[in-house]
Design an enzyme around this catalytic site. Structure first.
Site: not given
Ligand code: 8YV
Length: 305
Positions: A155-157, A222, A224, A253, A272
């Site tokens: 994807g984008r990241i 980075t 989940r 978390e 996070h």
């Protein structure tokens, strides 16, 4: 006039647009998230919710909030929201894509470099007086240039991390939903995770995936926490099969202080903060408010989940 619940204080100018549009805005105070029961009580009369990843929007909440028309998540991920249940009840769901891509990719790369060059460990040693002199074979880390980075998630990241890796002269293998992750991992010096958390990606990085990695590989997450089997990760760090792991996200978390993962060697963990730049968070607020205003007006959301 609609009633809007904002589940945690969001001190960004975009929020003023809700009241300016004539909506009745209730901001729930406090730094810690509401419990599910408190969230249900708060949402009872709401037409719209500006939610955070720590808020579970599930069937029970939807039943408790019969007026609800729109949920605008202050995040690009939406694994806290039961999308099918929202669709059944005609509740629109919005997210905040694009505006946090570069900030999150920056953090992934910062973690990759920090783990490769043992920055956290070195910083601790200097402060604690454990570094006494320069040593020829002291503090050796891993080369980054010329090494292979496997990016799980097309994807984008993931693409933004690939651009950074190219600037560091790395070889990049990107594995999308249908790719063969284990085959790619056999070539990985570094692995960076950029998948959403779904039933298909839960524990995608399990004991078998970690065993498929080259000895001495470094894992960066980075995405989940649930994408990684943390018991298997702790084992791989303890055995030395993985040289290091750098995590922005964990499950849960935060991790309880006695979680066995925290005592594993060569683990760097941060709270996070992938999207935690002022600019990214302000842009996320703008998109979330845009989604809310559209949903309350009965229009299609500009950034649907
Ligand atoms: C959120 C994130 O900012 O966008 C996401 O999916 O994980 C972060 O950017 C953070 O979790 C607050 O909701």
């Amino acid at each position: 006039m609609a009633r809007v619940l904002v589940t945690r204080p969001l001190p960004f100018p975009a929020l003023d647009r809700l009241a300016a549009a004539g909506h009745d805005v209730h901001v729930r105070g406090g730094a810690l998230p509401p419990s599910p029961a408190e969230l249900r009580a708060l949402a009872a009369g709401a037409d719209g919710i500006l939610s955070l990843l720590t808020d579970r929007v599930d069937r029970e909440l939807l039943v408790a909030a019969p007026r609800l028309r729109v949920v605008a998540n202050f995040a690009v991920g939406c694994d806290n929201i039961d999308l099918a249940a929202c669709a059944e009840r005609g509740v629109a769901v919005g997210v905040t894509p694009d505006v946090l891509t570069e900030a999150t990719a920056d953090l992934a790369f910062a973690l990759l470099l920090a783990a490769a060059r043992r920055l956290a460990e070195g910083e601790r040693a200097v402060r604690e007086g454990d570094w006494r002199t320069w040593e020829p074979a002291g503090w050796l880390g891993a080369d980054v240039h010329g090494r292979t980075l496997v990016i799980a998630g097309a994807g984008r990241i993931g693409a933004a991390v690939a651009r950074r890796a190219a600037g560091f002269d790395m070889r990049v293998i990107t594995v999308g939903r249908t790719g063969d992750l284990h085959a790619a991992l056999a070539e990985a010096d570094f692995i960076s995770l950029h998948t959403p958390l779904t039933p298909a990606t839960r524990h995608l990085v399990d004991a078998a995936a970690l065993a498929a990695c080259r000895p001495g590989a470094i894992l960066v997450n980075t995405a989940r926490g649930g994408v990684v089997d943390q018991v298997a990760l702790a084992d791989a760090l303890r055995s030395g099969h993985l040289a290091a792991a750098a995590l922005d996200v964990t499950d849960p978390e935060p991790l309880p202080p006695d979680d066995p993962l925290l005592s594993a060697p060569n683990l760097l963990v941060v709270p996070h903060i992938g999207s935690a730049t002022r600019g990214a968070r302000e842009r996320m607020a703008t998109l979330a408010v845009g989604n809310l205003l559209a949903g309350l007006a009965g229009s299609p959301l500009p950034h649907p989940a």
